[in-house]
Design a protein around this motif. Structure first.
Motif, mmCIF file in Angstrom:
data_model
loop_
_atom_site.group_PDB
_atom_site.id
_atom_site.type_symbol
_atom_site.label_atom_id
_atom_site.label_comp_id
_atom_site.label_asym_id
_atom_site.label_seq_id
_atom_site.Cartn_x
_atom_site.Cartn_y
_atom_site.Cartn_z
ATOM 1 N N GLY A 64 0.763 -1.283 -0.006
ATOM 2 C CA GLY A 64 -0.129 0.076 0.053
ATOM 3 C C GLY A 64 0.852 1.323 0.035
ATOM 4 O O GLY A 64 0.437 2.162 0.620
ATOM 5 N N LEU A 69 -1.339 2.300 -3.951
ATOM 6 C CA LEU A 69 -2.667 3.256 -3.493
ATOM 7 C C LEU A 69 -3.101 4.010 -5.018
ATOM 8 O O LEU A 69 -4.252 4.081 -5.159
ATOM 9 C CB LEU A 69 -2.406 4.236 -2.548
ATOM 10 C CG LEU A 69 -1.924 3.416 -1.158
ATOM 11 C CD1 LEU A 69 -1.648 4.526 -0.197
ATOM 12 C CD2 LEU A 69 -3.508 2.885 -0.628
ATOM 13 N N GLU A 86 -1.496 -5.114 2.735
ATOM 14 C CA GLU A 86 -0.450 -4.310 3.135
ATOM 15 C C GLU A 86 0.212 -4.874 4.355
ATOM 16 O O GLU A 86 -0.633 -5.313 5.474
ATOM 17 C CB GLU A 86 -0.787 -2.947 3.509
ATOM 18 C CG GLU A 86 -0.159 -1.908 4.247
ATOM 19 C CD GLU A 86 1.333 -1.722 3.732
ATOM 20 O OE1 GLU A 86 2.435 -1.671 4.678
ATOM 21 O OE2 GLU A 86 1.395 -1.694 2.606
ATOM 22 N N PHE A 91 -2.389 2.222 9.216
ATOM 23 C CA PHE A 91 -1.734 3.397 8.911
ATOM 24 C C PHE A 91 -1.272 4.374 9.871
ATOM 25 O O PHE A 91 -2.044 4.614 10.808
ATOM 26 C CB PHE A 91 -2.694 4.086 7.753
ATOM 27 C CG PHE A 91 -2.334 5.710 7.382
ATOM 28 C CD1 PHE A 91 -1.192 5.734 6.637
ATOM 29 C CD2 PHE A 91 -2.712 6.805 7.811
ATOM 30 C CE1 PHE A 91 -0.770 6.762 6.081
ATOM 31 C CE2 PHE A 91 -1.946 7.867 7.542
ATOM 32 C CZ PHE A 91 -1.273 8.031 6.462
ATOM 33 N N GLN A 189 -0.366 9.700 1.149
ATOM 34 C CA GLN A 189 -0.988 8.206 1.575
ATOM 35 C C GLN A 189 -2.458 8.457 2.146
ATOM 36 O O GLN A 189 -3.453 7.699 1.885
ATOM 37 C CB GLN A 189 -0.114 7.539 2.630
ATOM 38 C CG GLN A 189 1.155 7.209 1.783
ATOM 39 C CD GLN A 189 2.068 6.303 2.727
ATOM 40 O OE1 GLN A 189 2.285 6.627 3.783
ATOM 41 N NE2 GLN A 189 2.864 5.204 2.262
ATOM 42 N N GLU A 190 -2.577 9.453 3.150
ATOM 43 C CA GLU A 190 -3.958 9.873 3.627
ATOM 44 C C GLU A 190 -4.893 10.203 2.763
ATOM 45 O O GLU A 190 -6.092 9.555 2.689
ATOM 46 C CB GLU A 190 -3.611 11.060 4.876
ATOM 47 C CG GLU A 190 -4.738 10.995 5.873
ATOM 48 C CD GLU A 190 -4.561 11.759 7.048
ATOM 49 O OE1 GLU A 190 -4.564 12.916 6.582
ATOM 50 O OE2 GLU A 190 -4.198 11.290 8.064
ATOM 51 N N MET A 193 -5.649 7.042 0.554
ATOM 52 C CA MET A 193 -6.516 6.130 1.125
ATOM 53 C C MET A 193 -7.965 6.602 1.458
ATOM 54 O O MET A 193 -9.048 5.736 1.227
ATOM 55 C CB MET A 193 -5.918 5.770 2.327
ATOM 56 C CG MET A 193 -4.645 4.895 2.583
ATOM 57 S SD MET A 193 -3.952 4.832 4.032
ATOM 58 C CE MET A 193 -5.038 3.673 4.916
ATOM 59 N N ASP A 194 -8.043 7.924 1.629
ATOM 60 C CA ASP A 194 -9.570 8.453 1.723
ATOM 61 C C ASP A 194 -10.430 8.428 0.424
ATOM 62 O O ASP A 194 -11.276 8.004 0.587
ATOM 63 C CB ASP A 194 -9.280 9.923 2.166
ATOM 64 C CG ASP A 194 -10.640 10.482 2.589
ATOM 65 O OD1 ASP A 194 -11.422 9.929 3.241
ATOM 66 O OD2 ASP A 194 -10.886 11.432 2.158
ATOM 67 N N CYS A 196 -9.908 6.339 -1.990
ATOM 68 C CA CYS A 196 -10.149 4.812 -2.294
ATOM 69 C C CYS A 196 -11.189 4.346 -1.448
ATOM 70 O O CYS A 196 -12.142 3.725 -1.898
ATOM 71 C CB CYS A 196 -8.867 3.965 -2.089
ATOM 72 S SG CYS A 196 -7.714 4.105 -3.191
ATOM 73 N N ILE A 204 -8.458 -2.178 1.646
ATOM 74 C CA ILE A 204 -7.214 -2.285 2.083
ATOM 75 C C ILE A 204 -7.382 -3.544 3.359
ATOM 76 O O ILE A 204 -8.090 -3.215 4.094
ATOM 77 C CB ILE A 204 -6.413 -1.356 2.582
ATOM 78 C CG1 ILE A 204 -4.968 -1.580 2.993
ATOM 79 C CG2 ILE A 204 -7.054 -0.467 3.529
ATOM 80 C CD1 ILE A 204 -4.005 -0.474 3.025
ATOM 81 N N ASN A 206 -5.031 -4.732 6.270
ATOM 82 C CA ASN A 206 -3.600 -4.414 6.968
ATOM 83 C C ASN A 206 -3.026 -5.672 7.877
ATOM 84 O O ASN A 206 -3.787 -6.605 8.197
ATOM 85 C CB ASN A 206 -4.027 -3.320 7.738
ATOM 86 C CG ASN A 206 -4.020 -1.942 7.126
ATOM 87 O OD1 ASN A 206 -5.205 -1.868 6.939
ATOM 88 N ND2 ASN A 206 -2.660 -1.290 6.961
#
Length: 637
Positions: A64, A69, A86, A91, A189-190, A193-194, A196, A204, A206
């Motif tokens: 990830g 991502l 991931e 995260f 990354q934040e 991810m948001d 997605c 995801i 983890n």
């Protein structure tokens, strides 16, 4: 609509037999009859898009990171069913700035307007300002801005600070693109991810990474093997799990992280010949608002500084040293040693000793850096895969997993994003499962030449600076007298007017968004205002409270992958900093993770004018364990 926009026509729907029309074929997919399912598999199952019948393509992504991502987001937008596996348990906000050149920004704009806008809100432009190579010995220490001129050949008083400047802005303007800059990796990354999660909340998984795979017979796809022993099935597996990739290890028959006895190779990656130290400080230099990043060159080494926003300067010191020559902490380099070799050694003083005789501009930045913030890693990269390809059946590789490169051009993350875009475009055009294997080979064919050129240019930049460049010759002093000095002197006009323009024009020539010239200009003007505001606030804050970095190495955090993976701060040491970390480090607090109340003997302070004054001792006390906070050293990729 996407197909029409790109000047394509919707291809006729393929069905197993001419006696089935589109409606009948779609109904058959929903049938539970094994006879019908077997019939459909003779040519593969139809794969859907929003305007095309069939089922969604099921994609598993190992890793990830930025590439994984980005691929996940674009694939989800195309209607695919995507799951990222991931290794981290959750995260956490750690990691430093990552450079995005104009080509990568164009790709992000084409993928999603909202994504692009959110990235721009957190972005620091460097390509709008002077960037280039400075003379590491002759720069006068005042951080002055001088124009390139041959006058210094005849005038001993003429400034010779700048060797050449990079045409970053001119090459971006050539294609009408946003300008190169940096964004904090946690912010990026934040955002990804948001975006997605808006399309698939459980996209995801983890704490359970991919450890292997098995291509299934016929058109059944691929079996994905996970660390906990479970298995999942997908149509496609994308190996985006970084330089020490488990997916690549199986594909190429490598052993994960296995090094040769001399450490010159590690899991198929070659030691570049260079180790890099990195650190960060908040300091107002005289040229802070006028320069983006600078490369100071000198004998057998070079020193890079870059504005990374909010008053921060990130620096990198490159040395030609054997692999495993470890001084600073790192959980990410080529050595198995993860802690500082000598906890009492002042790493800033060590790096300064390797730059004896260099300009005070380098020393000023180093003096303002907390010694405990310094990290190190050995640099490994890979040769282009012209013979083996990037695919194995329904499995492919992406980003550093297959083309890890030197950080000099800041293109590692950019090329991973390009990979994600091209791979998704190719898969979106795949109408049935029997075409997936050939589609993945087509992805490799579209990417291999460009990626190989960028890999070559990235390695060449280091090799030239270390092995072919030296302090340029000058008729007014004896600082540059070797054959390399004369060669460096004669290289100057070639680099300035031919090589660098061609290099950056090529890098920026991939721009799927097309020209967005007016938007690029508007973004720059908006950023100028906020950049000054946040930087001045940071300078004032550090002048009052000093700066210090404490806690475990970012590289060590990434290696250990502790179950908590959450930021922890001790409120008794700094309640304000702790609160900022618990809130996810928003706004200014997000970028001032280096700041904590002054502790005697641990840091250099910076006054409001940017001058430095080293406090007592300037050496961290190993007996005093500081609160665990966020380290900002990054991978420059």
């Amino acid at each position: 609509l996407l197909a029409i926009d790109h000047g394509q026509a919707f291809a006729p729907l393929r069905v197993p037999s001419a006696k089935y029309d589109t409606k009948t074929a779609t109904e058959l997919f929903a049938s539970s009859s094994s006879t019908i399912k077997d019939l459909m598999k003779t040519e593969g199952e139809l794969l859907s898009l929003p305007a095309r019948p069939g089922r969604p393509l099921k994609v598993a992504i190992a890793g990830g990171g930025v590439g994984g991502l980005t691929a996940a987001l674009y694939m989800l937008k195309k209607g695919m069913d995507v799951t990222i596996y991931e290794k981290t348990s959750k995260f956490a906000r750690f990691g430093g700035p990552i450079q995005f050149a104009s080509n990568a920004l164009s790709v992000l704009k084409e993928i999603d307007d909202t994504l692009f806008e959110r990235v721009m809100e957190k972005f620091t432009f460097t390509g709008t300002r002077a960037c280039g190579i400075k003379d590491g010995l002759r720069s006068d220490g005042s951080f002055r801005m001088t124009n390139d001129s041959l006058d210094y050949l005849f005038n001993a008083d003429a400034p010779a600070d700048w060797f050449v400047k990079f045409p970053l802005k001119e090459c971006a303007d050539l294609f009408g693109l946003p300008y190169t800059g940096v964004i904090n990796r946690p912010d990026l990354q934040e955002i990804l991810m948001d975006e997605c999660a808006k399309l698939k909340p459980d996209f995801i998984q983890n704490g359970n990474p991919v450890v292997g795979y098995e291509n299934l017979e016929g058109l059944e796809g691929v079996k994905v093997k996970l660390e906990d022993g479970t298995e999942e099935e997908a149509d496609v597996l994308v190996g985006s799990d970084g330089i020490w990739s488990a997916v690549r290890a199986q594909m190429y028959g490598e052993e994960i992280k296995k090094s040769s006895p001399d450490k010159m190779t590690r899991q198929g990656c070659t030691y570049s010949g260079y180790t890099v130290f990195a650190g960060e400080t908040v300091i107002k230099t005289a040229d802070y608002y006028e320069t983006g990043y600078k490369v100071y060159i000198g004998p057998k080494r070079y020193f890079v500084t870059s504005d990374v926003g909010d008053g921060r300067i990130q620096w990198y010191a490159f040395f030609a040293l054997p692999p495993g020559t470890k001084k600073a902490p790192s959980g990410w380099g080529g050595s198995t040693r993860d802690e500082q070799a000598n906890p009492t050694e002042n790493l800033v003083d060590y790096i300064k000793s390797l730059h004896e005789g260099w300009t005070d501009e380098v020393m000023t930045v180093l003096d303002a850096t907390p010694p405990e913030s310094v990290e190190q890693r050995d640099l490994y990269d890979r040769a282009p895969e012209f013979l083996r390809g990037w695919t194995d059946g329904n499995v492919c590789l992406l980003g550093d997993a297959v083309h890890a490169m030197m950080p000099n051009l800041g293109q590692g993350g950019c090329q991973a994003i390009e990979d994600a875009y091209v791979l998704t475009e190719q898969l979106a055009e795949t109408k049935s499962t029997d075409k997936i294997e050939s589609t993945l080979k087509g992805y490799y064919n579209k990417r291999i030449l460009r990626v190989s050129i960028v890999q070559f240019l990235s390695r060449l930049a280091s090799d030239l600076i270390i092995n072919a460049f030296d302090t340029p010759w000058s008729p007014h002093d004896s600082l540059g007298q070797s054959w390399k000095s004369y060669l460096t002197f004669f290289w100057k006009p070639v680099l300035q007017y031919a090589i660098f323009p061609a290099q950056f024009a090529y890098l920026y020539s991939y721009y799927p968004s097309g020209s967005i010239r007016e938007l690029a200009s508007a973004l720059e003007e908006r950023w100028k205002v906020t950049h000054v505001e946040t930087a001045e606030a940071a300078f004032d804050l550090v002048a009052k409270e000093g700066q210090s970095v404490s806690g475990p190495s970012f590289f060590q955090q990434a290696k250990d992958q502790l179950p908590s993976m959450a930021l922890r701060a001790k409120a008794t040491d700094d309640e304000e900093s702790s609160t900022a970390f618990r809130r996810g480090l928003p706004s200014l607090g997000r970028n001032l993770s280096m700041r904590s109340p002054k502790r005697e003997g641990e840091h250099a302070s910076v006054d409001s004018l940017g001058s430095t004054a080293t406090t007592k001792g300037n050496t961290a006390d190993p007996a005093k364990k500081p609160p665990e906070t966020l380290s900002r050293c990054n991978d420059f990729n």
